[in-house]
Design an enzyme around this catalytic site. Structure first.
Site, PDB file in Angstrom:
ATOM      1  N   ASP A  46       1.034  -1.309  -0.145  1.00 12.86           N
ATOM      2  CA  ASP A  46       0.093  -0.041  -0.040  1.00 12.86           C
ATOM      3  C   ASP A  46       0.912   1.264   0.114  1.00 12.86           C
ATOM      4  OD1 ASP A  46      -2.804   1.138   0.144  1.00 12.86           O
ATOM      5  OD2 ASP A  46      -1.603   2.250   1.835  1.00 12.86           O
ATOM      6  N   TYR A  51       3.256   9.791   0.648  1.00 15.01           N
ATOM      7  CA  TYR A  51       3.891   9.366   1.624  1.00 15.01           C
ATOM      8  C   TYR A  51       5.571   9.613   1.309  1.00 15.01           C
ATOM      9  CZ  TYR A  51      -0.144   6.373   2.817  1.00 15.01           C
ATOM     10  OH  TYR A  51      -1.236   6.115   3.137  1.00 15.01           O
ATOM     11  N   LYS A  79      -2.014   6.173  -4.313  1.00 16.51           N
ATOM     12  CA  LYS A  79      -3.279   7.176  -4.311  1.00 16.51           C
ATOM     13  C   LYS A  79      -2.758   8.426  -4.885  1.00 16.51           C
ATOM     14  CE  LYS A  79      -3.861   4.792   0.209  1.00 16.51           C
ATOM     15  NZ  LYS A  79      -2.580   4.330   0.680  1.00 16.51           N
ATOM     16  N   HIS A 112      -7.302   9.549  -2.666  1.00 14.87           N
ATOM     17  CA  HIS A 112      -6.746   9.384  -1.264  1.00 14.87           C
ATOM     18  C   HIS A 112      -7.702   9.942  -0.450  1.00 14.87           C
ATOM     19  CE1 HIS A 112      -2.792   9.062   1.048  1.00 14.87           C
ATOM     20  NE2 HIS A 112      -3.705   8.806   1.729  1.00 14.87           N
TER      21      HIS A 112
HETATM   22  N1  LIG Z   1      -5.919   6.063   2.889  1.00  7.79           N
HETATM   23  C1  LIG Z   1      -5.339   6.741   4.016  1.00  7.79           C
HETATM   24  O1  LIG Z   1      -5.777   7.900   4.211  1.00  7.79           O
HETATM   25  C2  LIG Z   1      -4.485   6.117   4.869  1.00  7.79           C
HETATM   26  C3  LIG Z   1      -4.317   6.714   6.296  1.00  7.79           C
HETATM   27  C4  LIG Z   1      -3.520   5.960   7.173  1.00  7.79           C
HETATM   28  C5  LIG Z   1      -3.046   4.859   6.729  1.00  7.79           C
HETATM   29  N2  LIG Z   1      -3.120   4.324   5.544  1.00  7.79           N
HETATM   30  C6  LIG Z   1      -2.337   3.043   4.915  1.00  7.79           C
HETATM   31  O2  LIG Z   1      -2.416   2.060   6.104  1.00  7.79           O
HETATM   32  C7  LIG Z   1      -1.408   1.731   6.599  1.00  7.79           C
HETATM   33  C8  LIG Z   1      -1.273   1.258   8.003  1.00  7.79           C
HETATM   34  O3  LIG Z   1      -1.739   2.234   8.803  1.00  7.79           O
HETATM   35  P1  LIG Z   1      -0.782   3.128   9.937  1.00  7.79           P
HETATM   36  O4  LIG Z   1       0.589   3.244   9.314  1.00  7.79           O
HETATM   37  O5  LIG Z   1      -1.558   4.525   9.945  1.00  7.79           O
HETATM   38  O6  LIG Z   1      -1.012   2.465  11.183  1.00  7.79           O
HETATM   39  P2  LIG Z   1      -0.794   0.831  11.740  1.00  7.79           P
HETATM   40  O7  LIG Z   1      -0.300   0.040  10.587  1.00  7.79           O
HETATM   41  O8  LIG Z   1      -2.076   0.666  12.269  1.00  7.79           O
HETATM   42  O9  LIG Z   1       0.279   1.079  12.899  1.00  7.79           O
HETATM   43  C9  LIG Z   1       1.624   1.434  12.293  1.00  7.79           C
HETATM   44  C10 LIG Z   1       2.264   1.574  13.765  1.00  7.79           C
HETATM   45  O10 LIG Z   1       2.515   0.336  14.527  1.00  7.79           O
HETATM   46  C11 LIG Z   1       3.844  -0.266  14.869  1.00  7.79           C
HETATM   47  N3  LIG Z   1       3.685  -1.397  14.469  1.00  7.79           N
HETATM   48  C12 LIG Z   1       3.821  -2.173  13.445  1.00  7.79           C
HETATM   49  N4  LIG Z   1       3.942  -3.721  13.770  1.00  7.79           N
HETATM   50  C13 LIG Z   1       3.827  -3.991  15.141  1.00  7.79           C
HETATM   51  C14 LIG Z   1       3.659  -4.875  16.009  1.00  7.79           C
HETATM   52  N5  LIG Z   1       3.914  -6.268  15.867  1.00  7.79           N
HETATM   53  N6  LIG Z   1       3.796  -4.495  17.465  1.00  7.79           N
HETATM   54  C15 LIG Z   1       3.805  -3.263  17.825  1.00  7.79           C
HETATM   55  N7  LIG Z   1       3.788  -2.157  16.959  1.00  7.79           N
HETATM   56  C16 LIG Z   1       3.741  -2.471  15.845  1.00  7.79           C
HETATM   57  C17 LIG Z   1       4.624   0.462  13.590  1.00  7.79           C
HETATM   58  O11 LIG Z   1       5.864   0.829  14.355  1.00  7.79           O
HETATM   59  P3  LIG Z   1       7.251   0.097  13.340  1.00  7.79           P
HETATM   60  O12 LIG Z   1       7.120   0.718  11.951  1.00  7.79           O
HETATM   61  O13 LIG Z   1       8.299   0.887  14.295  1.00  7.79           O
HETATM   62  O14 LIG Z   1       7.026  -1.221  13.631  1.00  7.79           O
HETATM   63  C18 LIG Z   1       3.858   1.920  13.477  1.00  7.79           C
HETATM   64  O15 LIG Z   1       4.338   2.632  14.533  1.00  7.79           O
HETATM   65  C19 LIG Z   1      -0.289   2.812   6.458  1.00  7.79           C
HETATM   66  O16 LIG Z   1       1.061   2.743   6.528  1.00  7.79           O
HETATM   67  C20 LIG Z   1      -0.610   3.414   4.972  1.00  7.79           C
HETATM   68  O17 LIG Z   1      -0.318   2.498   4.032  1.00  7.79           O
HETATM   69  C21 LIG Z   1      -3.789   4.816   4.658  1.00  7.79           C
END
Ligand SMILES: NC(=O)c1ccc[n+]([C@@H]2O[C@H](COP(=O)([O-])OP(=O)(O)OC[C@H]3O[C@@H](n4cnc5c(N)ncnc54)[C@H](OP(=O)(O)O)[C@@H]3O)[C@@H](O)[C@H]2O)c1
Length: 322
Positions: A46, A51, A79, A112
């Site tokens: 994704d 980003y 996106k 997006h």
């Molecule tokens: N469409 C949109 O508007 C939108 C908005 C937000 C996100 N997204 C997409 O969705 C993806 C995921 O969402 P997100 O990045 O917001 O949050 P997430 O995946 O819910 O959480 C990421 C956080 O959790 C930590 N983490 C990962 N694996 C872990 C584990 N096993 N144990 C503990 N902590 C852990 C990561 O740190 P480390 O990297 O240090 O492990 C990071 O700080 C994004 O990266 C993006 O691609 C899209």
């Protein structure tokens, strides 16, 4: 090696259920993260223009294609950013993304946000300390330009992100074309049951973002909830695996982000929840509903009411659907 479960989109394309998120994956981290992920079985990535790390993702793709995978075995989403909503800018930004990634096509291209920014002044144009919104360009106009991309062969499917039922219904009423996917914030504290049911009824696949709750908004982490920890302990799983399994149980795709090898690998290993565990986890969200990602609360502020959440009601604009 297991490549995980796959779901079929409305156009017949398979989308792997677990993908790697890349938001806030810094340069020097994301190249490594993508390479590790693909070498350990991830086939869904994704990405997004905003980003600002797609060049580096492109370098990782060069390392794994064709040595580890064929291009057609990966499902790559990117996106369209808010400053390229005008119809003449949509294909231009897609070309820029493809150039950064070194690819000839994307599997999925999403709008997006249902929010247009003034074009031509960078990714975050401001006026009086707020984002300078483009209140003229409608979602229908942008969606029509997205539909036109399907004929170019540069995208296999098109979809939306952060859209409500009303936004989706508006673009479909005007064009007759349903998005293949709506990518939304969805996790224990924000199950979005109504929107998920509406999308299911219309064969719009849901991709759940921030499945771990992210941790940039200063709120308690989902991995810290005692109920999540207790179920993880019982299953011999990590708390993140439990949170990902909760999304998988609901039948949509889930895109946890990590840049740490051990987490990238363990997040991809699926654990099965019982109906009882699923219900116990779902009860947390009923007690403590939380949306983490509300642009009205960003700095600089996007003065727009996207989701009709209580924190957004004093915004002075709404998405212009048509
Ligand atoms: N469409 C949109 O508007 C939108 C908005 C937000 C996100 N997204 C997409 O969705 C993806 C995921 O969402 P997100 O990045 O917001 O949050 P997430 O995946 O819910 O959480 C990421 C956080 O959790 C930590 N983490 C990962 N694996 C872990 C584990 N096993 N144990 C503990 N902590 C852990 C990561 O740190 P480390 O990297 O240090 O492990 C990071 O700080 C994004 O990266 C993006 O691609 C899209």
């Amino acid at each position: 090696m297991s490549f995980g479960k796959v779901i079929t989109l409305s156009n017949g394309q398979p989308i792997p259920q677990i993908g790697l998120g890349t938001w806030l994956s810094k340069p020097h981290e994301v190249e490594n993260a993508v390479e590790i992920a693909v070498r350990h079985g991830y086939r869904h990535l994704d990405l997004a223009r905003i980003y600002e790390n797609q060049d580096e993702v492109g370098r990782a793709l060069k390392k794994v294609i064709p040595e580890v995978v064929k291009r057609e075995d990966l499902f790559i989403t990117s996106k369209l950013w808010n400053s390229s909503h005008r119809k003449e800018l949509v294909e231009k930004e897609l070309d820029e993304t493809l150039g950064q990634l070194g690819l000839t096509y994307l599997d999925l291209y999403l709008i997006h946000w249902p929010v247009a920014f003034q074009p031509g002044r960078g990714l975050f144009p401001t006026r009086d300390d707020k984002i300078d919104l483009d209140t003229e360009t409608s979602l229908v106009e942008t969606w029509e330009a997205m539909i036109a991309l399907l004929k170019t062969g540069k995208v296999k499917a098109i979809g939306v992100s952060n859209f409500t039922k009303e936004h989706i219904q508006g673009i479909v009423d005007a064009t007759g074309v349903w998005p293949a996917v709506n990518q939304i914030e969805a996790h224990l504290l924000l199950p979005q049951d109504d929107l998920v049911a509406y999308c299911k009824e219309h064969n719009v696949h849901i991709t759940a973002y921030s499945p771990l709750g992210n941790n940039v908004f200063g709120k308690p982490k989902l991995t810290d909830y005692p109920e999540v920890q207790a179920i993880a302990q019982k299953l011999g799983a990590t708390t993140a695996q439990v949170l990902i399994a909760w999304g998988v149980y609901r039948g949509y795709s889930v895109i946890p982000k990590s840049v740490q090898q051990e987490r990238i690998v363990s997040n991809f290993k699926q654990v099965e929840l019982s109906a009882e565990d699923y219900e116990a986890l779902s009860a947390i969200g009923k007690r403590d509903p939380t949306r983490f990602n509300t642009p009205y609360l960003y700095t600089p502020q996007w003065d727009i009411n996207i989701f009709n959440e209580s924190q957004e009601v004093s915004a002075t604009t709404k998405p212009k659907v048509k």
